[in-house]
Design a protein around this motif. Structure first.
Motif, PDB file in Angstrom:
ATOM      1  N   ALA A  68       0.806  -1.223   0.000  1.00 59.19           N
ATOM      2  CA  ALA A  68       0.000   0.000   0.000  1.00 59.19           C
ATOM      3  C   ALA A  68       0.832   1.262   0.000  1.00 59.19           C
ATOM      4  N   LEU A  69       2.057   1.211  -0.534  1.00 53.40           N
ATOM      5  CA  LEU A  69       2.909   2.403  -0.507  1.00 53.40           C
ATOM      6  C   LEU A  69       2.304   3.541  -1.326  1.00 53.40           C
ATOM      7  N   PHE A  70       1.925   3.247  -2.560  1.00 53.35           N
ATOM      8  CA  PHE A  70       1.428   4.312  -3.434  1.00 53.35           C
ATOM      9  C   PHE A  70       0.066   4.843  -2.973  1.00 53.35           C
ATOM     10  N   SER A  71      -0.770   3.962  -2.447  1.00 54.47           N
ATOM     11  CA  SER A  71      -2.053   4.435  -1.920  1.00 54.47           C
ATOM     12  C   SER A  71      -1.851   5.250  -0.649  1.00 54.47           C
ATOM     13  N   ASN A  72      -0.850   4.891   0.161  1.00 52.47           N
ATOM     14  CA  ASN A  72      -0.552   5.690   1.349  1.00 52.47           C
ATOM     15  C   ASN A  72      -0.034   7.077   0.976  1.00 52.47           C
ATOM     16  N   ILE A  73       0.780   7.147  -0.070  1.00 52.27           N
ATOM     17  CA  ILE A  73       1.280   8.446  -0.519  1.00 52.27           C
ATOM     18  C   ILE A  73       0.129   9.324  -1.009  1.00 52.27           C
ATOM     19  N   ALA A  74      -0.775   8.719  -1.786  1.00 48.88           N
ATOM     20  CA  ALA A  74      -1.928   9.487  -2.285  1.00 48.88           C
ATOM     21  C   ALA A  74      -2.821   9.938  -1.141  1.00 48.88           C
ATOM     22  N   ASP A  75      -3.048   9.063  -0.150  1.00 45.15           N
ATOM     23  CA  ASP A  75      -3.892   9.439   0.989  1.00 45.15           C
ATOM     24  C   ASP A  75      -3.223  10.503   1.862  1.00 45.15           C
ATOM     25  N   THR A  76      -1.906  10.449   1.940  1.00 45.73           N
ATOM     26  CA  THR A  76      -1.195  11.447   2.737  1.00 45.73           C
ATOM     27  C   THR A  76      -1.388  12.849   2.171  1.00 45.73           C
ATOM     28  N   PHE A  77      -1.355  12.960   0.853  1.00 45.25           N
ATOM     29  CA  PHE A  77      -1.491  14.276   0.223  1.00 45.25           C
ATOM     30  C   PHE A  77      -2.945  14.747   0.142  1.00 45.25           C
ATOM     31  N   THR A  78      -3.888  13.845   0.308  1.00 41.51           N
ATOM     32  CA  THR A  78      -5.300  14.235   0.188  1.00 41.51           C
ATOM     33  C   THR A  78      -6.045  14.216   1.511  1.00 41.51           C
ATOM     34  N   TYR A  79      -5.466  13.658   2.558  1.00 38.90           N
ATOM     35  CA  TYR A  79      -6.171  13.546   3.842  1.00 38.90           C
ATOM     36  C   TYR A  79      -6.392  14.931   4.453  1.00 38.90           C
ATOM     37  N   ASN A  80      -7.566  15.128   5.030  1.00 42.80           N
ATOM     38  CA  ASN A  80      -7.916  16.385   5.704  1.00 42.80           C
ATOM     39  C   ASN A  80      -7.742  17.581   4.770  1.00 42.80           C
ATOM     40  N   ASP A  81      -8.309  17.449   3.583  1.00 37.71           N
ATOM     41  CA  ASP A  81      -8.291  18.509   2.566  1.00 37.71           C
ATOM     42  C   ASP A  81      -6.873  18.888   2.127  1.00 37.71           C
ATOM     43  N   GLY A  82      -5.980  17.914   2.130  1.00 42.20           N
ATOM     44  CA  GLY A  82      -4.622  18.180   1.648  1.00 42.20           C
ATOM     45  C   GLY A  82      -3.796  19.056   2.554  1.00 42.20           C
ATOM     46  N   ILE A  83      -4.000  18.942   3.869  1.00 43.78           N
ATOM     47  CA  ILE A  83      -3.272  19.795   4.805  1.00 43.78           C
ATOM     48  C   ILE A  83      -1.782  19.471   4.811  1.00 43.78           C
ATOM     49  N   TYR A  84      -1.429  18.237   4.407  1.00 37.86           N
ATOM     50  CA  TYR A  84      -0.010  17.861   4.377  1.00 37.86           C
ATOM     51  C   TYR A  84       0.764  18.735   3.397  1.00 37.86           C
ATOM     52  N   LEU A  85       0.149  19.058   2.257  1.00 36.04           N
ATOM     53  CA  LEU A  85       0.812  19.951   1.305  1.00 36.04           C
ATOM     54  C   LEU A  85       1.040  21.333   1.905  1.00 36.04           C
ATOM     55  N   ARG A  86       0.102  21.796   2.711  1.00 37.16           N
ATOM     56  CA  ARG A  86       0.267  23.089   3.382  1.00 37.16           C
ATOM     57  C   ARG A  86       1.421  23.022   4.379  1.00 37.16           C
ATOM     58  N   TRP A  87       1.495  21.927   5.134  1.00 36.94           N
ATOM     59  CA  TRP A  87       2.601  21.770   6.072  1.00 36.94           C
ATOM     60  C   TRP A  87       3.933  21.653   5.340  1.00 36.94           C
TER      61      TRP A  87
END
Length: 305
Positions: A75-94
């Motif tokens: 699930a590496l690629f699905s985890n990466i996609a979920d990381t960038f999209t979780y909680n309205d993409g807050i990871y990209l903001r961080w």
């Protein structure tokens, strides 16, 4: 009158001297190799654990062995996609906040360390020894000891819960200043600077045209140290920032990790691990892209004694 004759040794009696190509192994070298291998394994073990567990789902983290892959799902690629999209993409903001703090904070700290270190190394003035003592003392003070006084001062100035509360303290790097000071004292020949001044070059032109190329290894080393310190900075942003939109990755990922303990919070440990892996990969990419600047002896032979 007597004569003395000197006889050359016969070729039959002389024995050729042979050097053995095999050298005896020293116990110290074997011990050093073993210790190096143990330190390498100790350093790579967390990275291996991080890489392996980032390929697992949330359920797979607890149903499989921690040091091996999950047989059920990769699930590496699905985890990466979920990381960038979780909680309205807050990871990209961080991630953007961390890049801002690194570029402005670490870059500014490196530039100030360059100016101050070069000036302290190549100019004489009254109180230079006192400045040296202050810098050495500042290196010995841990940053966490200054976090609370800094928070009280910034709260009086109304700068808390803003990016400046993280950027301004990051601009001061006593270790970077000391590193550039000692490096400039050895890497930049004083005779070269005097020759440039005789030719009519100003101080800033001498610094940026002559000294900076010679200081590039120390400059990049200082930049990498300040980058790592800024990216690993946790306690200062934690007490300075309340708005999650200004969190760096360290505080943001910790908030994801802590929400599993709150009432009604969702456990996203797989996303925390994957987000940490992305951060480490970005830091490694920065190291690899800047390693070509680590060169020594650039000024060797430039000045004839």
């Amino acid at each position: 009158m007597t004569t003395t004759s000197v006889q050359k040794p016969s070729a039959r009696t002389s024995k050729p001297v042979t050097l053995s190509s095999k050298r005896p192994r020293r116990k110290g070298s074997i011990l050093l190799t073993v210790l190096t291998a143990l330190m390498a394994a100790y350093s790579l073990f967390p990275l291996a654990w991080l890489l392996i567990n980032s390929t697992k789902t949330q359920d797979g983290l607890f149903s499989s062995f921690g040091l091996w892959f999950d047989d059920g799902k990769f699930a590496l690629f699905s985890n990466i996609a979920d990381t960038f999209t979780y909680n309205d993409g807050i990871y990209l903001r961080w991630l953007g906040n961390t890049a801002l703090y690194v570029l402005v904070g670490a870059g500014g700290a490196t530039f100030l360390a360059l100016l101050a270190g070069y000036g302290l190394a190549k100019f004489d003035f009254v109180g230079k020894k006192a400045v040296f003592a202050i810098v050495i003392g500042a290196v010995a003070v841990p940053p966490t000891a200054l976090a609370v006084p800094t928070f009280l001062m910034f709260s009086k100035m109304g700068l808390t819960n803003t990016p400046w509360a993280v950027i301004i303290p990051s601009l001061i790097s006593p270790f970077g200043l000391y590193l550039m000071w000692t490096f400039a004292a050895q890497a930049v020949p004083t005779e070269m600077l005097e020759a440039a001044r005789v030719d009519g070059a100003g101080e800033f032109r001498t610094l940026f045209k002559l000294a900076v190329p010679l200081l590039m290894p120390g400059l990049i080393t200082t930049l990498l140290f300040t980058m790592v310190a800024t990216m690993n900075n946790y306690f200062l942003p934690l007490i300075m920032l309340k708005n999650p939109d200004w969190y760096p990755l360290t505080v943001g990922l910790n908030s994801w990790n802590a929400q599993a303990a709150t009432a009604g919070g969702e456990a996203v440990f797989n996303l925390v691990i994957t987000g940490s892996l992305i951060t480490v990969v970005l830091l490694l990419a920065a190291f690899l892209s800047l390693q070509r600047y680590w060169q020594s002896g650039l000024a060797a032979g430039s000045v004839k004694e």
